[in-house]
Design a protein around this motif. Structure first.
Motif, PDB file in Angstrom:
ATOM      1  N   GLN A  39       0.825  -1.203   0.000  1.00 45.96           N
ATOM      2  CA  GLN A  39       0.000   0.000   0.000  1.00 45.96           C
ATOM      3  C   GLN A  39       0.858   1.251   0.000  1.00 45.96           C
ATOM      4  O   GLN A  39       1.627   1.482   0.935  1.00 45.96           O
ATOM      5  N   PRO A  45      -4.928  -0.827  -1.066  1.00 41.77           N
ATOM      6  CA  PRO A  45      -3.942  -1.910  -1.065  1.00 41.77           C
ATOM      7  C   PRO A  45      -3.924  -2.649  -2.397  1.00 41.77           C
ATOM      8  O   PRO A  45      -4.941  -2.769  -3.077  1.00 41.77           O
ATOM      9  N   TYR A  88       1.491  -5.423   4.143  1.00 43.80           N
ATOM     10  CA  TYR A  88       0.646  -6.080   5.129  1.00 43.80           C
ATOM     11  C   TYR A  88       0.449  -7.558   4.777  1.00 43.80           C
ATOM     12  O   TYR A  88       0.220  -7.893   3.612  1.00 43.80           O
ATOM     13  N   PHE A 101      -5.177  -8.860   9.895  1.00 41.28           N
ATOM     14  CA  PHE A 101      -4.053  -8.254   9.204  1.00 41.28           C
ATOM     15  C   PHE A 101      -2.892  -8.097  10.184  1.00 41.28           C
ATOM     16  O   PHE A 101      -3.096  -7.937  11.392  1.00 41.28           O
ATOM     17  N   GLY A 102      -1.684  -8.116   9.637  1.00 41.32           N
ATOM     18  CA  GLY A 102      -0.542  -7.711  10.424  1.00 41.32           C
ATOM     19  C   GLY A 102      -0.576  -6.206  10.611  1.00 41.32           C
ATOM     20  O   GLY A 102      -1.337  -5.502   9.929  1.00 41.32           O
ATOM     21  N   GLY A 103       0.273  -5.713  11.507  1.00 43.75           N
ATOM     22  CA  GLY A 103       0.282  -4.278  11.785  1.00 43.75           C
ATOM     23  C   GLY A 103       0.891  -3.439  10.676  1.00 43.75           C
ATOM     24  O   GLY A 103       0.786  -2.210  10.710  1.00 43.75           O
ATOM     25  N   GLY A 104       1.535  -4.102   9.719  1.00 44.32           N
ATOM     26  CA  GLY A 104       2.128  -3.373   8.602  1.00 44.32           C
ATOM     27  C   GLY A 104       3.613  -3.133   8.793  1.00 44.32           C
ATOM     28  O   GLY A 104       4.088  -2.953   9.921  1.00 44.32           O
TER      29      GLY A 104
ATOM     30  N   VAL B  37     -12.993  -3.434   5.045  1.00 44.02           N
ATOM     31  CA  VAL B  37     -11.732  -3.222   5.749  1.00 44.02           C
ATOM     32  C   VAL B  37     -11.591  -1.720   5.967  1.00 44.02           C
ATOM     33  O   VAL B  37     -11.921  -0.940   5.073  1.00 44.02           O
ATOM     34  N   GLN B  39      -9.225   1.734   7.626  1.00 43.55           N
ATOM     35  CA  GLN B  39      -7.886   2.227   7.937  1.00 43.55           C
ATOM     36  C   GLN B  39      -8.011   3.615   8.544  1.00 43.55           C
ATOM     37  O   GLN B  39      -8.352   4.569   7.845  1.00 43.55           O
ATOM     38  N   LYS B  43      -2.813   4.845  10.357  1.00 41.70           N
ATOM     39  CA  LYS B  43      -2.764   3.514  10.974  1.00 41.70           C
ATOM     40  C   LYS B  43      -2.826   2.419   9.924  1.00 41.70           C
ATOM     41  O   LYS B  43      -2.894   2.665   8.731  1.00 41.70           O
ATOM     42  N   GLY B  44      -2.825   1.181  10.395  1.00 36.65           N
ATOM     43  CA  GLY B  44      -2.824   0.043   9.498  1.00 36.65           C
ATOM     44  C   GLY B  44      -4.212  -0.420   9.086  1.00 36.65           C
ATOM     45  O   GLY B  44      -5.230   0.129   9.511  1.00 36.65           O
ATOM     46  N   LEU B  45      -4.235  -1.458   8.255  1.00 34.90           N
ATOM     47  CA  LEU B  45      -5.490  -2.035   7.782  1.00 34.90           C
ATOM     48  C   LEU B  45      -6.120  -2.884   8.877  1.00 34.90           C
ATOM     49  O   LEU B  45      -5.425  -3.650   9.555  1.00 34.90           O
TER      50      LEU B  45
END
Lengths: 110, 115
Positions: A39, A45, A88, A101-104, B37, B39, B43-45
């Protein structure tokens, strides 16, 4: 706190290789397929890897995915400045009955 | 062209409601499971909710359970997210996405919860 753990950041020089890890558990990565997304801030994404190690059409083979046990890894070779983005991992968690999801991970190409 | 287009975002006061829509084109929505989803800024997804192809299986993140409702109108090729009792922490860009392995995502719609 995410069910999947990724390093907050990684960096490498242009042309080099980098790996991004994604650690989970038996309820998620251990028993489900993993996807990886790229992303660029301000954009949606983009799918890089699905089903652990499969590349969608149009994704160069510089990008690779693997999974072992409860961890997954994204590999990027021949780094380019255009690869700078957030990455991610994602999968299904059977215990949560939820996608996770992972935190990125922010990739910097120095 | 295969495409998802979200709409319905905006500014809403805490405790208010919004309904997001996700219009599918270039494919038959009824053949696919779908997700929302979100965001938050910077911040993240975070996965919000998912629904299978025929609507018989629905799941929610704990953070929205009891407040958000996902639904689909396959005849109109449209996915929805009804959001009630909105909180400041629901402020985010909301994306709809086809089954993750397909790589089809919308462009997102911004929801801001603020007084």
């Amino acid at each position: 706190q995410s069910a999947l753990t990724q390093p907050p950041s990684v960096s490498a020089a242009p042309g080099q290789k980098v790996t991004i890890s994604c650690s989970g558990s038996s309820s998620n990565i251990g028993n489900n397929y993993v996807s990886w997304f790229q992303q660029v801030p301000g954009t949606a994404p983009k799918l890089l890897i699905y089903d652990n190690d499969q590349r969608p059409s149009g994704i160069p083979d510089r990008f690779s995915g693997s999974k072992s046990g409860t961890s997954a890894t994204l590999g990027i070779t021949g780094l380019q400045t255009g690869d700078e983005a957030d990455y991610y991992c994602a999968t299904w968690d059977g215990s949560l009955s939820a996608a996770v999801f992972g935190g990125g991970t922010k990739l910097t190409v120095l | 062209e295969v495409q998802l287009v979200e709409s319905g975002g905006g500014l809403v006061q805490p405790g208010g409601s919004l309904r997001l829509s996700c219009a599918a084109s270039g494919f038959t929505l009824s053949n696919y499971g779908m997700h929302w989803v979100r965001q938050a800024p910077g911040k993240g997804l975070v996965w919000v909710s998912g629904i299978n192809a025929d609507g018989s299986r629905i799941n929610y993140a704990d953070s929205v359970k009891g407040r958000f409702t996902i639904s689909r109108e396959n005849a109109k090729d449209t996915l929805y997210l009804q959001m009630n009792s909105l909180r400041a922490e629901d402020t985010a860009v909301y994306y709809c996405a086809r089954e993750f392995r397909s790589g089809i995502w919308g462009q997102g719609t911004m929801v801001t919860v603020s007084s």
